[in-house]
Design an enzyme around this catalytic site. Structure first.
Site, PDB file in Angstrom:
ATOM      1  N   HIS A 100      46.736 125.599  12.698  1.00  0.00           N
ATOM      2  CA  HIS A 100      47.202 124.662  13.728  1.00  0.00           C
ATOM      3  C   HIS A 100      46.883 123.246  13.227  1.00  0.00           C
ATOM      4  O   HIS A 100      45.907 123.050  12.493  1.00  0.00           O
ATOM      5  CB  HIS A 100      46.408 124.971  15.002  1.00  0.00           C
ATOM      6  CG  HIS A 100      46.833 124.241  16.237  1.00  0.00           C
ATOM      7  ND1 HIS A 100      46.519 122.924  16.469  1.00  0.00           N
ATOM      8  CD2 HIS A 100      47.533 124.649  17.320  1.00  0.00           C
ATOM      9  CE1 HIS A 100      46.991 122.560  17.656  1.00  0.00           C
ATOM     10  NE2 HIS A 100      47.618 123.590  18.197  1.00  0.00           N
ATOM     11  N   ASP A 152      38.452 128.466  13.413  1.00  0.00           N
ATOM     12  CA  ASP A 152      39.151 127.989  14.603  1.00  0.00           C
ATOM     13  C   ASP A 152      39.456 129.216  15.459  1.00  0.00           C
ATOM     14  O   ASP A 152      40.350 130.002  15.150  1.00  0.00           O
ATOM     15  CB  ASP A 152      40.442 127.274  14.159  1.00  0.00           C
ATOM     16  CG  ASP A 152      41.373 126.977  15.322  1.00  0.00           C
ATOM     17  OD1 ASP A 152      41.111 127.440  16.451  1.00  0.00           O
ATOM     18  OD2 ASP A 152      42.387 126.288  15.094  1.00  0.00           O
ATOM     19  N   GLN A 192      42.546 131.070  19.355  1.00  0.00           N
ATOM     20  CA  GLN A 192      43.321 132.251  19.754  1.00  0.00           C
ATOM     21  C   GLN A 192      42.532 133.530  19.483  1.00  0.00           C
ATOM     22  O   GLN A 192      43.091 134.633  19.546  1.00  0.00           O
ATOM     23  CB  GLN A 192      44.656 132.304  18.981  1.00  0.00           C
ATOM     24  CG  GLN A 192      45.513 131.075  19.096  1.00  0.00           C
ATOM     25  CD  GLN A 192      46.116 130.910  20.490  1.00  0.00           C
ATOM     26  OE1 GLN A 192      46.185 131.853  21.281  1.00  0.00           O
ATOM     27  NE2 GLN A 192      46.551 129.707  20.810  1.00  0.00           N
ATOM     28  N   LYS A 206      42.447 128.270  27.380  1.00  0.00           N
ATOM     29  CA  LYS A 206      43.252 129.407  26.908  1.00  0.00           C
ATOM     30  C   LYS A 206      42.641 130.741  27.349  1.00  0.00           C
ATOM     31  O   LYS A 206      43.172 131.797  27.052  1.00  0.00           O
ATOM     32  CB  LYS A 206      43.368 129.369  25.381  1.00  0.00           C
ATOM     33  CG  LYS A 206      44.158 128.163  24.869  1.00  0.00           C
ATOM     34  CD  LYS A 206      44.275 128.198  23.371  1.00  0.00           C
ATOM     35  CE  LYS A 206      44.691 126.871  22.784  1.00  0.00           C
ATOM     36  NZ  LYS A 206      46.085 126.525  23.036  1.00  0.00           N
ATOM     37  N   CYS A 231      52.731 123.298  16.786  1.00  0.00           N
ATOM     38  CA  CYS A 231      51.666 122.553  16.082  1.00  0.00           C
ATOM     39  C   CYS A 231      51.286 123.266  14.790  1.00  0.00           C
ATOM     40  O   CYS A 231      50.104 123.303  14.409  1.00  0.00           O
ATOM     41  CB  CYS A 231      50.428 122.363  16.953  1.00  0.00           C
ATOM     42  SG  CYS A 231      50.737 121.401  18.413  1.00  0.00           S
TER      43      CYS A 231
HETATM   44  C1  LIG Z   1      44.937 128.138  16.709  1.00  0.00           C
HETATM   45  C2  LIG Z   1      44.731 126.893  17.527  1.00  0.00           C
HETATM   46  N1  LIG Z   1      43.878 125.970  17.102  1.00  0.00           N
HETATM   47  C3  LIG Z   1      43.628 124.857  17.802  1.00  0.00           C
HETATM   48  C4  LIG Z   1      44.284 124.605  18.982  1.00  0.00           C
HETATM   49  C5  LIG Z   1      43.980 123.352  19.733  1.00  0.00           C
HETATM   50  O1  LIG Z   1      43.374 123.669  20.947  1.00  0.00           O
HETATM   51  P1  LIG Z   1      43.105 122.512  22.023  1.00  0.00           P
HETATM   52  O2  LIG Z   1      44.422 121.801  22.194  1.00  0.00           O
HETATM   53  O3  LIG Z   1      42.681 123.251  23.237  1.00  0.00           O
HETATM   54  O4  LIG Z   1      42.065 121.631  21.454  1.00  0.00           O
HETATM   55  C6  LIG Z   1      45.209 125.523  19.462  1.00  0.00           C
HETATM   56  C7  LIG Z   1      45.989 125.254  20.678  1.00  0.00           C
HETATM   57  O5  LIG Z   1      47.080 125.742  20.851  1.00  0.00           O
HETATM   58  C8  LIG Z   1      45.429 126.711  18.719  1.00  0.00           C
HETATM   59  O6  LIG Z   1      46.288 127.637  19.143  1.00  0.00           O
END
Ligand SMILES: Cc1ncc(COP(=O)(O)O)c(C=O)c1O
Length: 431
Positions: free
Chosen positions: A146, A223, A226, A249, A389
């Site tokens: 992401h 990260d 998910q 989430k 993203c």
């Molecule tokens: C794999 C992953 N990393 C990071 C993020 C960023 O999360 P946040 O916008 O809650 O900081 C997301 C959000 O969709 C994500 O799916």
């Protein structure tokens, strides 16, 4: 709380493995009655919410925790001697303890509250990265990341004169692990990798990545945006150095998330931001810092967010993470089977369902994913369309965008059936 699952087992403290002695089944149809937002019509149709990878809906238990905090306990934490401040502080710190137990941290002080995954990764880049990554050093990322797990490292690399390297993907969107020995070397300071891809659902082989990185003396940031959402996570067993995830989430509120790291590592790190709450003694020219985790929590924190996330953890633990995982797997298999039968559909990501989480990213003939999403929305079905993203993933597959249906604990086979009917409507428009 009474989540009306088909189990009466109580959530007890401890790492996930000890919390859930055996897998239980959940009753999604009953469970969804706890989510008021799911009970509505959109464009004249009952809502089918399949945009869970972007954000989940919130159960009444979380909504109640938020309103009851504001109605009864609202005060600033760690500051007041009065009763409301005491209550707010206790609830805020209790939530930290719940999260710590939920992910198997060894101590609540290893849980740093952040605004979310993005904020947690920026904290590591800004606090650990500035002190530990220098000229000529390398950071290994993957093409699956992401943007939140790419851009902070780009900013750090530009400031420190470091180099970014990437682990590539194969034709099914899986990491090409054979390249790891070539990409890791004694200049690699950090490997930043997602637990599960939001764009494809690929579950990454973390044990292999973590052990290869550690063999080269590099730290690993996972990260988990998910990851922790869909399956039990035990950070100590996982063995990474940093694990980041977002509350919104996983049934919690927006604006709250978590950075986990071992206490000693957090203690070695300089503060990320300065201000109230994070200090010991403030002098004219310098100050001392509070102990971890408060050293990283400058300013008035998102108190109600933490309390809401604590309530979300209670909710998920009562349903049971293994029950959630089993339910989502059954639904994923069903969704993949059904969607692959729709003429013109191209599904992205691993072919073997065991290598993926409950995300179905797809295109349909010549229909633009935004058009797919718009037509589905006209039928009350919420899916995501775009690059998610994850522009490097889109580039890898040579597409600008995909449509993405992402499932969660309250989704049912009926939801999947409605999606498939909707896709036939899309086909009828685009031929
Ligand atoms: C794999 C992953 N990393 C990071 C993020 C960023 O999360 P946040 O916008 O809650 O900081 C997301 C959000 O969709 C994500 O799916």
């Amino acid at each position: 709380m009474g989540t009306s699952t088909s189990t009466s087992a109580e959530a007890t403290p401890g790492p996930p493995s000890t919390r859930e002695a055996s897998a239980r089944r959940l009753d999604a149809a009953k469970l969804r009655t706890h989510f008021p937002a799911l009970d509505q019509t959109v464009n004249g149709h009952p809502l089918v919410y399949l945009d869970n990878a972007a954000t989940s809906q919130k159960p009444t238990a979380v909504l109640d925790a938020i309103s009851s905090y504001y109605e009864r306990d609202n005060a600033n934490v760690h500051r007041g001697i009065h009763e409301l401040s005491r209550r707010a502080t206790v609830a805020y710190e209790e939530a930290r303890g719940k999260v710590a137990r939920w992910i198997g941290a060894s101590d609540a002080s290893e849980i740093v509250w952040t605004r979310g995954t993005t904020d947690a990764i920026n904290l590591v880049a800004g606090a650990w990265g500035l002190d530990n990554v220098g000229e000529g050093d390398e950071i290994l990322l993957t093409v699956l990341e992401h943007h939140s797990n790419i851009v902070p490292w780009q900013l750090l690399a530009a400031r420190r004169g470091a180099t970014l390297r990437y682990l590539e993907l194969d034709e099914q969107g899986r990491l090409v692990l054979d390249d790891l020995p070539r990409l890791l070397n004694d200049r690699t300071r950090l490997v930043a990798v997602s637990h599960v891809s939001n764009a494809l659902g690929t579950i990454n082989p973390l044990p292999e990545v973590i052990s290869a990185a550690h063999d080269h003396g590099a730290l690993v940031l996972v990260d988990g945006a998910q990851g922790a959402v869909h399956a039990a996570v035990d950070v100590q067993r996982m063995g990474a150095d940093f694990y980041a995830f977002s509350g919104h989430k996983m049934c919690g509120p927006t604006g709250i998330g978590v950075l986990w790291a071992r206490r000693e590592l957090l203690q070695e790190m300089a503060p990320y931001q300065g201000g109230g709450e994070m200090i010991g003694v403030v002098g004219r020219d310098s100050s001392t810092w509070a102990d971890v985790p408060h050293k990283f929590e400058a300013g008035t924190p998102n108190i109600v967010g933490a309390i809401g996330l604590g309530a979300a953890v209670d909710f998920l633990a009562e349903v049971g993470m293994s029950a959630i995982e089993a339910h989502e797997r059954e639904l994923l298999i069903y969704a993949l089977d059904r969607i692959r039968d729709v003429p013109g559909v191209r599904v992205f990501g691993p072919e073997d369902h065991r290598e993926r989480s409950a995300v179905v990213s797809f295109t349909l003939g010549d229909a633009h994913p935004h058009d797919i999403s718009t037509i589905l929305d006209m039928h009350g079905i919420a899916v995501r369309a775009g690059h998610h993203c994850a522009q490097l993933v889109m580039k890898h597959f040579g597409v600008a965008a995909t449509a993405r249906a992402s499932l969660y604990l309250y989704n049912t086979k009926d939801d999947v059936d409605r999606l498939i009917e909707g896709l036939h409507q899309v086909r009828s428009v685009f031929g």
